[in-house]
Design an enzyme around this catalytic site. Structure first.
Site, PDB file in Angstrom:
ATOM      1  N   SER A 144       0.853  -1.191   0.000  1.00 15.00           N
ATOM      2  CA  SER A 144       0.000   0.000   0.000  1.00 15.00           C
ATOM      3  C   SER A 144       0.882   1.232   0.000  1.00 15.00           C
ATOM      4  CB  SER A 144      -0.870   0.023   1.261  1.00 15.00           C
ATOM      5  OG  SER A 144      -1.489   1.288   1.415  1.00 15.00           O
ATOM      6  N   TYR A 157      -1.668  -0.056  10.562  1.00 16.29           N
ATOM      7  CA  TYR A 157      -1.853  -0.453   9.157  1.00 16.29           C
ATOM      8  C   TYR A 157      -0.610  -0.074   8.344  1.00 16.29           C
ATOM      9  CZ  TYR A 157      -3.662  -0.778   4.430  1.00 16.29           C
ATOM     10  OH  TYR A 157      -3.822  -1.098   3.110  1.00 16.29           O
TER      11      TYR A 157
HETATM   12  C1  8X3 Z   1      -4.990   1.560   0.981  1.00 15.77           C
HETATM   13  C2  8X3 Z   1      -4.547   2.950   0.740  1.00 15.77           C
HETATM   14  O1  8X3 Z   1      -4.235   5.288   1.666  1.00 15.77           O
HETATM   15  O2  8X3 Z   1      -6.235   4.096   2.335  1.00 15.77           O
HETATM   16  O3  8X3 Z   1      -3.975   0.734   1.336  1.00 15.77           O
HETATM   17  O4  8X3 Z   1      -4.102   3.493   3.232  1.00 15.77           O
HETATM   18  S1  8X3 Z   1      -4.789   3.960   2.077  1.00 15.77           S
END
Ligand code: 8X3
Length: 259
Positions: A144, A157
């Site tokens: 990501s 995350y």
């Molecule tokens: C997804 C992109 O910017 O929402 O991995 O983290 S974000």
């Protein structure tokens, strides 16, 4: 379709988290390129329906990447009747919560790290002998932009996705001298179930993430994966940062006025 438009004919591709979003779109793309698919997901009915829709060499099996025994059973199933897999797409993963570290729920952290990092490492290790034995193949990790550009309220995350990049780099050094390629694809805003899952089912909050923007679609990301795995053997894409045109960084998003 001419044979040259099916460059993955005769190849076997394994996709985790294939029941929806980027995983399902990648299944469609790789099937169209001629690959036989081995699809895994927790939602078995959905992934079985996708396999039947795609027909041909597509089949499905239950997979929870957070459970070692599930991963072992899936790997045995996926490699059982094949000389080896040619492509592994580590797509399974999720975001849970968007909160400052001080207010975060440790259960959310654990869920993300178990799926996005431990699950990805576990599945990679299980399939590696198949790649090493044939000294070839593509391992694609769905990372990501968050792994490259951390943002407030997304610490765990972002950390999980940064760790994927680090894991891939270290493994690339171990695979030095082989013909095994490894790609980390790093999408920005992609409109899938991602935000609904992040916000624990709050569809309104999830919808706001994409309001006033033309986000990427899962098919856009799948298209990039299809491109990478169909390069000639001497060409290896290590990273692909794929953003919506309206998105300059993880947090700088141009939204149409009036919205
Ligand atoms: C997804 C992109 O910017 O929402 O991995 O983290 S974000």
């Amino acid at each position: 379709m001419s044979p040259s438009s099916r460059p993955l004919s005769g190849k076997i591709a394994v996709i985790t988290g294939a029941s929806s979003g980027i995983g399902a779109a990648t299944a469609r793309t790789l099937a169209a390129l001629g690959a036989s698919l081995r699809l895994g997901a927790r939602r078995l009915e959905r992934v079985e329906a996708l396999a039947s829709e795609l027909g041909g060499g597509a089949s499905a099996h239950a997979l929870d990447v957070t459970v070692p025994e599930s991963c072992r059973a899936f790997t045995e199933w996926a490699t059982g009747d094949a000389a080896g897999v040619d492509i592994l797409v580590n797509n399974a993963g999720l975001a849970r919560g968007l909160a400052p570290v001080v207010d975060s729920d440790e259960r959310d952290w654990r869920e993300m790290l178990e799926s996005n990092l431990m699950g990805l490492m576990r599945v990679t290790r299980l399939f590696l002998p198949s790649f090493i034995a044939r000294d070839a193949g593509d391992i694609v990790h769905v990372g990501s932009v968050a792994g490259l550009q951390p943002y407030a309220k997304g610490a765990a995350y972002c950390a999980s996705k940064a760790a994927v990049e680090s894991f891939a780099q270290a493994l690339r050094l171990e695979l030095f001298g082989t013909r095994i390629r490894q790609l980390v694809i790093e999408p920005g805003l992609v409109e899938t179930e991602f935000s609904v899952v992040r916000f624990h089912g709050d569809a309104e909050r999830a919808g706001a993430v994409y309001s006033g923007v033309d986000p990427l679609t899962a098919a856009d990301v799948a298209d990039c994966i299809g491109f990478a795995v169909t390069r000639p053997p001497h060409v290896s894409l290590h990273n692909m940062l794929v953003m919506a045109t309206a998105q300059a960084t993880a947090t700088l998003v141009h939204r149409k006025s009036g919205l």
